[in-house]
Scaffold this motif. Structure first.
Motif, PDB file in Angstrom:
ATOM      1  N   ARG A 545      -2.220 -31.963  82.138  1.00  7.47           N
ATOM      2  CA  ARG A 545      -2.177 -31.248  83.414  1.00  7.47           C
ATOM      3  C   ARG A 545      -1.581 -29.862  83.206  1.00  7.47           C
ATOM      4  O   ARG A 545      -0.578 -29.714  82.509  1.00  7.47           O
ATOM      5  N   PHE A 546      -2.201 -28.887  83.836  1.00 12.20           N
ATOM      6  CA  PHE A 546      -1.767 -27.485  83.739  1.00 12.20           C
ATOM      7  C   PHE A 546      -0.932 -27.176  84.971  1.00 12.20           C
ATOM      8  O   PHE A 546      -1.398 -27.304  86.108  1.00 12.20           O
ATOM      9  N   ARG A 547       0.315 -26.769  84.764  1.00 11.36           N
ATOM     10  CA  ARG A 547       1.194 -26.437  85.880  1.00 11.36           C
ATOM     11  C   ARG A 547       1.911 -25.119  85.592  1.00 11.36           C
ATOM     12  O   ARG A 547       2.208 -24.800  84.431  1.00 11.36           O
ATOM     13  N   THR A 548       2.184 -24.366  86.666  1.00 14.53           N
ATOM     14  CA  THR A 548       2.925 -23.119  86.571  1.00 14.53           C
ATOM     15  C   THR A 548       4.164 -23.239  87.448  1.00 14.53           C
ATOM     16  O   THR A 548       4.051 -23.603  88.620  1.00 14.53           O
ATOM     17  N   ILE A 549       5.333 -22.941  86.893  1.00 14.34           N
ATOM     18  CA  ILE A 549       6.588 -23.119  87.635  1.00 14.34           C
ATOM     19  C   ILE A 549       7.531 -21.955  87.344  1.00 14.34           C
ATOM     20  O   ILE A 549       7.352 -21.203  86.377  1.00 14.34           O
ATOM     21  N   SER A 550       8.545 -21.838  88.175  1.00 15.94           N
ATOM     22  CA  SER A 550       9.588 -20.829  87.955  1.00 15.94           C
ATOM     23  C   SER A 550      10.816 -21.501  87.351  1.00 15.94           C
ATOM     24  O   SER A 550      10.936 -22.735  87.366  1.00 15.94           O
ATOM     25  N   LEU A 585       3.864 -36.279  76.475  1.00 14.60           N
ATOM     26  CA  LEU A 585       3.066 -35.394  75.621  1.00 14.60           C
ATOM     27  C   LEU A 585       3.767 -35.159  74.289  1.00 14.60           C
ATOM     28  O   LEU A 585       3.122 -35.188  73.228  1.00 14.60           O
ATOM     29  N   ALA A 586       5.078 -34.932  74.332  1.00 19.44           N
ATOM     30  CA  ALA A 586       5.819 -34.695  73.092  1.00 19.44           C
ATOM     31  C   ALA A 586       5.731 -35.912  72.169  1.00 19.44           C
ATOM     32  O   ALA A 586       5.543 -35.777  70.951  1.00 19.44           O
ATOM     33  N   GLN A 587       5.846 -37.107  72.739  1.00 17.46           N
ATOM     34  CA  GLN A 587       5.798 -38.314  71.918  1.00 17.46           C
ATOM     35  C   GLN A 587       4.413 -38.546  71.336  1.00 17.46           C
ATOM     36  O   GLN A 587       4.276 -39.045  70.223  1.00 17.46           O
ATOM     37  N   VAL A 626       6.694 -36.068  84.768  1.00 17.65           N
ATOM     38  CA  VAL A 626       6.529 -35.748  86.188  1.00 17.65           C
ATOM     39  C   VAL A 626       5.101 -36.118  86.561  1.00 17.65           C
ATOM     40  O   VAL A 626       4.166 -35.362  86.300  1.00 17.65           O
ATOM     41  N   ASP A 627       4.926 -37.320  87.124  1.00 15.31           N
ATOM     42  CA  ASP A 627       3.601 -37.745  87.569  1.00 15.31           C
ATOM     43  C   ASP A 627       3.461 -37.363  89.035  1.00 15.31           C
ATOM     44  O   ASP A 627       3.851 -38.114  89.933  1.00 15.31           O
ATOM     45  N   ASP A 628       2.914 -36.181  89.273  1.00 13.20           N
ATOM     46  CA  ASP A 628       2.764 -35.699  90.647  1.00 13.20           C
ATOM     47  C   ASP A 628       1.417 -36.068  91.252  1.00 13.20           C
ATOM     48  O   ASP A 628       1.061 -35.607  92.333  1.00 13.20           O
ATOM     49  N   GLU A 629       0.639 -36.930  90.559  1.00 10.25           N
ATOM     50  CA  GLU A 629      -0.673 -37.329  91.051  1.00 10.25           C
ATOM     51  C   GLU A 629      -0.671 -38.729  91.656  1.00 10.25           C
ATOM     52  O   GLU A 629      -1.373 -38.990  92.625  1.00 10.25           O
ATOM     53  N   ASN A 630       0.100 -39.643  91.063  1.00 13.41           N
ATOM     54  CA  ASN A 630       0.002 -41.057  91.414  1.00 13.41           C
ATOM     55  C   ASN A 630       1.261 -41.564  92.111  1.00 13.41           C
ATOM     56  O   ASN A 630       2.383 -41.209  91.726  1.00 13.41           O
ATOM     57  N   LEU A 631       1.065 -42.416  93.125  1.00 11.65           N
ATOM     58  CA  LEU A 631       2.198 -42.985  93.851  1.00 11.65           C
ATOM     59  C   LEU A 631       3.036 -43.889  92.973  1.00 11.65           C
ATOM     60  O   LEU A 631       4.256 -43.961  93.109  1.00 11.65           O
ATOM     61  N   VAL A 632       2.383 -44.626  92.076  1.00  9.08           N
ATOM     62  CA  VAL A 632       3.107 -45.405  91.069  1.00  9.08           C
ATOM     63  C   VAL A 632       3.009 -44.612  89.772  1.00  9.08           C
ATOM     64  O   VAL A 632       1.954 -44.564  89.152  1.00  9.08           O
ATOM     65  N   GLY A 634       2.950 -43.077  86.099  1.00  6.26           N
ATOM     66  CA  GLY A 634       2.669 -43.562  84.752  1.00  6.26           C
ATOM     67  C   GLY A 634       2.949 -42.463  83.758  1.00  6.26           C
ATOM     68  O   GLY A 634       3.442 -41.381  84.121  1.00  6.26           O
ATOM     69  N   PRO A 635       2.645 -42.698  82.486  1.00  5.70           N
ATOM     70  CA  PRO A 635       2.837 -41.641  81.484  1.00  5.70           C
ATOM     71  C   PRO A 635       2.024 -40.405  81.860  1.00  5.70           C
ATOM     72  O   PRO A 635       0.839 -40.515  82.186  1.00  5.70           O
ATOM     73  N   ALA A 636       2.663 -39.252  81.875  1.00  8.44           N
ATOM     74  CA  ALA A 636       2.000 -38.025  82.329  1.00  8.44           C
ATOM     75  C   ALA A 636       2.026 -36.986  81.218  1.00  8.44           C
ATOM     76  O   ALA A 636       3.097 -36.573  80.760  1.00  8.44           O
ATOM     77  N   LEU A 637       0.836 -36.577  80.765  1.00  7.97           N
ATOM     78  CA  LEU A 637       0.738 -35.475  79.801  1.00  7.97           C
ATOM     79  C   LEU A 637       0.658 -34.182  80.602  1.00  7.97           C
ATOM     80  O   LEU A 637      -0.355 -33.905  81.237  1.00  7.97           O
ATOM     81  N   SER A 638       1.745 -33.420  80.600  1.00  9.80           N
ATOM     82  CA  SER A 638       1.812 -32.206  81.423  1.00  9.80           C
ATOM     83  C   SER A 638       2.338 -31.045  80.601  1.00  9.80           C
ATOM     84  O   SER A 638       3.210 -31.221  79.731  1.00  9.80           O
TER      85      SER A 638
END
Length: 826
Positions: A545-550, A585-587, A626-632, A634-638
């Motif tokens: 997932r591609f995210r941009t943050i401050s 992702l790191a793992q 940070v799984d910002d897609e799913n209510l439950v 899971g592992p998130a590659l971000s």
């Protein structure tokens, strides 16, 4: 000319109805119970069938809607059920497919709209000039977009959707001709669309392509992998859906072979076509049909309960019926009497049911609108009356033929006329069969409702990884009009500085995605690689997932840093490209190694179309997933980028010490002070956003739980009624057993065991039938689930306990039988 036979038949019917009225008037309690029970069953079915008819069966307003199809491209190998289309793909299909006479394209995009009251963020559709003609839609005001609005030199033009026009502008015709600003471009409002189903997205406006600079860019026009457009088509004269499907698949297969670089084997790209109405209703179809099945079970339970009451009443009046039979009444005449009574009861139940169905339709329409926007415009029509009448007739005929009638030569006239109750083995079996039917149907409903409640509880209990209660999210979309990237970055930085100084604010940050609410906005992720990563033969790069943050984003949402550092103000445009990656992702990319100071790079060809460099980026930190897609979660590659290096933003996050909602007004003032045209919308805590996303699951559990509770109550009353009637008919037997030394507790246990046996039989029958029905339904609807062991066992236990409770009163009555009175009874 009169017809004597016809008038005689009418007189007979009227006589039967008068007799039925007098007969029912003598049993007011039973009459009221039967009418209310039938009203519940008929009302629920009438309401839900009206909902199903309005959402699934009602024709669309689109001209020749049976020739209108929706074309979907999927890539399920990478989790994209709807991958949309790119402009080159649409051009290829338009040139090669002959079974479709016209194509219409629709891209969903967000605009900041200025010029109609407060500046606001609107969801818009960007369409070509053929779209409205293909869709077969008409204006209610002005005109719609057409061929004159195509091309880069056309003037900006926009159409308001009917719902937006009526809610935001109160049907004001003066909006026609007004000029608005959509992002960086201006557009004139040229018309208002007729009321229609908004698909593929519910939008406020629909604008021509020239209003979106991105749609005119070379990357959009030439990029085969830049897919963001939904596609519709109209069947050519003489062509049918199957022919169109076959041709689309053949053409699509040829395109895939011609451009292998754009269609990876792992992604498994496919094309499908369905009728537009089927596509629109697909999300609601399973829910509504399951709801219809649940209401049918309620009807079965109600009829079974009423059948028990009618059968019990018929046993009590066997003396009356036998006397009438001995006096010459034929079996047909007796059956007509019962049918007249049933028609009166069911007719009254139907009228009351139809009256109760109207508010039920309104409530259920709000529920169904979570799954289909068609439910929002649902109106109650005369179909309710026809449905109620049909159900009443079905129930009346069934109830009229439940009792067994005495024959004219019956030898029991004198005994029956004495007023005692005699329960034959046949009657007892029928009573128990109806009670078992109620329990079986109740078990199916209870197991389904238990599964939904279990699912809801699991979703609510899932740990999100965010501090949901104190994190406030606001939509503050990027204002690109007349601003450079540096000015946009400066706007956000100054807004963050001022907001951080507000009392009660702990931390504040900018991001691109509000968890759960913006799920799916960026598709299934983008391909990437990392230092030392070697793909297996035939394997694609992983997706992230591609995210941009401050700076401060993770602290504002309560997400811990695992290693490395957060972004700082030094991570700006022109400095070293850096990223923070998620722990998963790191793992995956650096197993048993330290990922900090290693490099990752984007390899997805789509990146060049959104101006993201494929150059290596140094990993400076690792954050918890940070799984910002799913209510439950899971592992998130971000992968997170500093917002000054990859401009994104659009979402503001504030971590508050006090009530987060008290900060909305001062935050809005700060933002508007910096830019008067800047929208600030949809402020909510992450806790409330998650609750809103959970609403469909909560409504499912509530609606089906309500059905199950009603079914359980009726079934308990049915079991208690059968046992009470059984006890009343066995008074002499119980007296004899007590007289010869049987203990009252043995009678108590015996009656309770009868109730438990009926419940057990019903549970087993319900389990077998429910499993068979679920298997059958799954062959047609993929998202139908079979309850797990816990809901099934829990539902069985609840029913058995309910059966024991229902058996206690009749059992206690049996144990308290007066021996002398029982022995004297005939």
């Amino acid at each position: 000319m009169q017809h004597p036979q016809l008038w005689e038949s009418i007189r007979t019917v009227l006589h039967d109805l008068k007799f039925a009225v007098r007969s029912l008037a003598r049993t007011k309690g039973l009459t009221v119970t039967v009418v209310l029970t039938l009203a519940l069953g008929i009302g629920a079915n009438a309401a839900i069938f009206s909902l199903v008819r309005g959402v699934l069966l009602r024709p669309l307003v689109n001209r020749d809607e049976d020739r209108l199809i929706y074309i979907r491209q999927s890539a399920r190998g990478i989790g994209a059920d709807n991958a949309a289309f790119s402009v080159p793909e649409i051009q290829d299909l338009r040139e090669r497919v002959k079974t479709l006479s016209e194509f219409g394209e629709f891209s969903t995009i967000g605009f900041t709209m200025v010029g109609l009251g407060e500046p606001r963020e609107v969801r818009a559709g960007v369409v070509g000039g053929s779209y409205f003609e293909v869709m077969g839609l008409r204006p209610v005001l002005g005109r719609l977009l057409d061929k004159r609005d195509d091309g880069p030199s056309a003037a900006g033009a926009a159409v308001l959707t009917y719902r937006y026009w009526t809610t935001a502008f109160k049907r004001d015709p003066s909006v026609l001709g007004k000029t608005i600003r959509l992002g960086t471009r201006s557009a004139t409002i040229v018309g208002v669309l007729e009321p229609s189903v908004p698909y593929p997205a519910e939008t406020e406006i629909i604008a021509n392509v020239v209003t979106s600079p991105h749609h005119l860019s070379a990357t959009m026009v030439t990029g085969r992998v830049h897919r963001m457009t939904e596609l519709f088509g109209r069947l050519a004269p003489g062509a049918d859906l199957e022919a169109a499907r076959a041709e689309l698949r053949a053409v699509h297969g040829a395109i895939v072979k011609e451009h292998p670089e754009a269609y990876s084997a792992r992604a498994d790209f496919r094309i499908e076509a369905v009728r537009l109405r089927d596509q629109i209703t697909s999300r609601a179809r399973t829910v509504l049909l399951v709801l219809l099945a649940a209401s049918a079970l309620i009807f079965v339970i109600a009829c079974s309960n009423v059948a028990n009451l009618i059968l019990a009443r018929t046993v009590r009046r066997e003396g009356e019926l036998a006397i009438r039979s001995a006096l010459g009444a034929s079996t047909g005449a007796l059956r007509r009497t019962l049918l007249a009574e049933s028609l009166l009861l069911c007719g009254a139940g139907a009228m009351l049911g139809v009256l109760s169905a109207r508010p039920m339709v309104a409530i259920l329409a709000r529920y169904a609108s979570r799954f289909s926007v068609r439910a929002l415009d649902l109106t109650v029509d005369s179909s309710l009356l026809w449905i109620g009448a049909a159900l009443a007739v079905v129930a009346a005929v069934f109830l009229a033929f439940v009792p067994r009638l005495p024959s004219a030569g019956s030898s029991h006239v004198s005994g029956l006329s004495s007023g005692s109750v005699r329960i034959t083995g046949s009657t007892s079996r029928r009573l128990r069969a109806f009670a078992v039917t109620q329990i079986a149907a109740s078990f199916v409903l209870l197991a389904g409702a238990s599964m939904l409640v279990t699912t809801l509880l699991a979703l609510q209990a899932a740990q999100t990884g965010f501090d949901t209660r104190h994190a406030l999210a606001l939509n503050v979309p990027v204002m690109s009009y007349g601003r450079t990237p540096d000015q946009i970055g400066g706007f956000y930085k100054e807004a963050l500085r001022r907001i951080a100084e507000l009392p009660g604010v702990d931390r504040v940050a900018v991001g691109t995605t509000v968890p759960w609410r913006d799920a799916g906005n960026f598709g299934p992720g983008f391909e990437f690689s990392a230092d030392g990563h070697v793909r297996a033969p035939g394997e694609d790069n992983p997706r992230a997932r591609f995210r941009t943050i401050s700076p401060g984003f993770f602290a504002a949402l309560g997400v811990p840093m695992i290693a490395g550092r957060d972004f700082t103000d030094a991570d700006r445009r022109g400095s070293e490209p850096v990223v923070i990656v998620s722990q998963s992702l790191a793992q995956r990319m650096f197993p048993n190694q330290d990922a900090v100071n290693r490099h990752m790079m984007w390899t997805d060809p789509v990146m060049k179309f959104i101006d993201v460099s494929p150059a290596p980026r140094r990993i400076v930190g690792i954050a918890a997933d940070v799984d910002d897609e799913n209510l439950v979660p899971g592992p998130a590659l971000s992968v997170f980028h500093p917002f000054e290096q990859e401009i994104g933003g659009g979402r503001l996050f504030v971590h508050a010490r006090t009530d987060p909602y008290a900060l909305v007004a001062p935050i809005t003032r700060i933002v508007r002070d910096l830019s008067a045209d800047q929208p600030v919308e949809r402020a909510a805590t992450l806790e409330d956003i998650r609750a809103e996303v959970l609403t469909p699951d909560r409504l499912n559990a509530l609606v089906f739980g309500g059905f199950a509770a009603v079914a359980l109550a009726i079934a308990v009353v049915g079991v208690a009624g059968v046992l009470a009637f059984s006890v009343s008919g066995r008074t002499r037997e119980f007296g004899i057993r007590l007289a010869i030394g049987s203990q009252p507790r043995h009678l108590l246990a015996g009656v309770i065991s009868e109730g438990v046996l009926m419940a057990t039989t019903g549970v087993v029958a319900g389990g077998v039938c429910g499993f068979a029905l679920a298997r059958l339904a799954r062959s047609y609807f993929q998202d139908v689930q079979i309850p797990g062991a816990a809901p099934v066992i829990g539902s069985a236990v609840v029913l058995l306990i309910a059966a024991v409770i229902a058996s206690v009163l009749p059992a206690a009555r049996a144990a308290r039988v007066d021996v002398m009175q029982a022995l004297r009874s005939d």
